[in-house]
Design a protein around this motif. Structure first.
Motif, PDB file in Angstrom:
ATOM      1  N   THR A 112       0.297  50.627  -6.695  1.00 38.73           N
ATOM      2  CA  THR A 112       0.642  50.444  -5.287  1.00 38.73           C
ATOM      3  C   THR A 112       0.889  51.787  -4.612  1.00 38.73           C
ATOM      4  O   THR A 112       0.369  52.060  -3.521  1.00 38.73           O
ATOM      5  CB  THR A 112       1.874  49.552  -5.153  1.00 38.73           C
ATOM      6  N   PHE A 128       1.268  40.042  -5.117  1.00 42.33           N
ATOM      7  CA  PHE A 128       1.810  40.135  -6.472  1.00 42.33           C
ATOM      8  C   PHE A 128       1.801  38.737  -7.088  1.00 42.33           C
ATOM      9  O   PHE A 128       2.490  37.837  -6.600  1.00 42.33           O
ATOM     10  CB  PHE A 128       3.233  40.692  -6.440  1.00 42.33           C
ATOM     11  N   ASN A 130       3.121  36.461  -9.489  1.00 41.35           N
ATOM     12  CA  ASN A 130       4.344  36.391 -10.278  1.00 41.35           C
ATOM     13  C   ASN A 130       4.271  35.178 -11.207  1.00 41.35           C
ATOM     14  O   ASN A 130       3.232  34.918 -11.813  1.00 41.35           O
ATOM     15  CB  ASN A 130       5.551  36.363  -9.330  1.00 41.35           C
ATOM     16  N   ARG A 152       9.317  40.775  -8.485  1.00 43.70           N
ATOM     17  CA  ARG A 152       9.735  40.168  -7.210  1.00 43.70           C
ATOM     18  C   ARG A 152      10.527  41.169  -6.385  1.00 43.70           C
ATOM     19  O   ARG A 152      10.326  41.283  -5.162  1.00 43.70           O
ATOM     20  CB  ARG A 152      10.581  38.912  -7.466  1.00 43.70           C
ATOM     21  N   ALA A 155       8.175  43.675  -4.799  1.00 42.56           N
ATOM     22  CA  ALA A 155       7.479  43.115  -3.641  1.00 42.56           C
ATOM     23  C   ALA A 155       8.402  42.974  -2.443  1.00 42.56           C
ATOM     24  O   ALA A 155       8.003  43.270  -1.304  1.00 42.56           O
ATOM     25  CB  ALA A 155       6.871  41.758  -4.013  1.00 42.56           C
ATOM     26  N   ASP A 156       9.623  42.520  -2.664  1.00 40.57           N
ATOM     27  CA  ASP A 156      10.549  42.321  -1.550  1.00 40.57           C
ATOM     28  C   ASP A 156      10.879  43.640  -0.855  1.00 40.57           C
ATOM     29  O   ASP A 156      10.900  43.720   0.380  1.00 40.57           O
ATOM     30  CB  ASP A 156      11.837  41.664  -2.050  1.00 40.57           C
ATOM     31  N   ARG A 159       7.764  44.976   1.008  1.00 47.27           N
ATOM     32  CA  ARG A 159       7.456  44.231   2.239  1.00 47.27           C
ATOM     33  C   ARG A 159       8.189  44.833   3.436  1.00 47.27           C
ATOM     34  O   ARG A 159       7.595  45.023   4.518  1.00 47.27           O
ATOM     35  CB  ARG A 159       7.843  42.764   2.069  1.00 47.27           C
ATOM     36  N   VAL A 169       2.792  41.960   2.530  1.00 48.52           N
ATOM     37  CA  VAL A 169       3.123  41.881   1.101  1.00 48.52           C
ATOM     38  C   VAL A 169       3.528  40.457   0.780  1.00 48.52           C
ATOM     39  O   VAL A 169       4.456  39.910   1.390  1.00 48.52           O
ATOM     40  CB  VAL A 169       4.254  42.860   0.725  1.00 48.52           C
ATOM     41  N   SER A 170       2.849  39.860  -0.184  1.00 51.80           N
ATOM     42  CA  SER A 170       3.109  38.474  -0.559  1.00 51.80           C
ATOM     43  C   SER A 170       3.326  38.364  -2.062  1.00 51.80           C
ATOM     44  O   SER A 170       2.739  39.123  -2.845  1.00 51.80           O
ATOM     45  CB  SER A 170       1.931  37.577  -0.176  1.00 51.80           C
ATOM     46  N   THR A 171       4.147  37.406  -2.451  1.00 48.93           N
ATOM     47  CA  THR A 171       4.310  37.049  -3.858  1.00 48.93           C
ATOM     48  C   THR A 171       3.892  35.602  -4.033  1.00 48.93           C
ATOM     49  O   THR A 171       4.313  34.732  -3.269  1.00 48.93           O
ATOM     50  CB  THR A 171       5.763  37.229  -4.328  1.00 48.93           C
ATOM     51  N   ASP A 222       6.370  34.313   0.287  1.00 55.19           N
ATOM     52  CA  ASP A 222       6.546  33.743  -1.046  1.00 55.19           C
ATOM     53  C   ASP A 222       5.877  32.373  -1.083  1.00 55.19           C
ATOM     54  O   ASP A 222       6.205  31.510  -0.272  1.00 55.19           O
ATOM     55  CB  ASP A 222       8.034  33.591  -1.379  1.00 55.19           C
TER      56      ASP A 222
END
Length: 230
Positions: A112, A128, A130, A152, A155-156, A159, A169-171, A222
């Motif tokens: 990344t 991502f 997960n 997680r 990613a958080d 984001r 940005v998504s998980t 998410d």
């Protein structure tokens, strides 16, 4: 990215069950860069979907920068690669923890970092992949769940950091999916592998495609995908 350019999407773990299904789902509408450990399986998939192979050992982040130097445009990155080795905390020694965290957390973080300038330029999306283990840690799953909880968190934080740059940005949290990895997990658990009871990899791939192609006025932060009744 102009209206005349197709998105360029990099998928890690492309020769696994979900990665392969995603490559096939995106073929024809995305230009694909498909990461794997090299070899005939990766070459065959790239030939099938018109993708470009990217051979990387995800346990060696020091090798990433030279391998990525000549990639050109990258719009989206799907961090799909992962490893799992089950074991109780009292029994699992540090090499298992080191390997799991290296592949599942350190590699996505370093990839990344290196790819962000390209993704920012395209106002692209990072996804991502997960697991349900990133939401709940069960006995015997400590090292894997720890890696997915960390993913997680990555990613958080990312984001919020990248929102000003227009990067989404998504998980995605798939439940048990009918893949070779799941077959290995069931063997480690001492249980039967019943693919009909799990999510089809094509279903997860369709979800990932939707996340990538969602209208620009939304970010799917998410997404949880669970097996349904059949």
């Amino acid at each position: 990215m102009t209206t005349f350019q197709r998105p360029v999407t990099l998928v890690t773990g492309a020769t696994g069950g979900i990665g392969m299904a995603l490559a096939r789902a995106l073929a024809g509408t995305h230009d694909l860069i498909l990461q794997g450990r090299g070899g005939e399986r990766l070459d065959s998939l790239c030939a099938e979907v018109g993708g470009r192979p990217l051979s990387l050992d995800l346990t060696r982040p020091e090798t990433f920068a030279p391998a990525l130097a000549d990639l050109g445009r990258v719009t989206n990155v799907v961090h799909n690669a992962g490893v799992v080795e089950l074991g109780a905390v009292a029994e699992q020694e540090h090499p298992a923890w080191t390997h799991t965290l290296a592949v599942n957390v350190v590699a996505p973080a370093e990839l990344t970092r290196l790819l962000l300038p390209r993704v920012r330029e395209e106002r692209g999306t990072l996804v991502f992949v997960n697991s349900g283990a990133g939401l709940r840690a069960n006995p015997g799953w400590a090292s894997y769940a720890a890696s997915k909880f960390a993913l997680r968190a990555l990613a958080d934080a990312l984001r919020e950091e990248e929102a000003p740059h227009g990067v989404r940005v998504s998980t995605v949290y798939p439940g048990r999916t009918a893949t070779p990895m799941q077959q290995s997990v069931r063997a480690q658990e001492g249980g039967a592998y019943q693919p009909d009871a799990y999510i089809a990899p094509e279903t997860v791939a369709a979800t990932l495609r939707f996340v990538l192609e969602a209208p620009r006025d939304a970010v799917l932060t998410d997404v949880t995908v669970r097996p349904g009744g059949r």
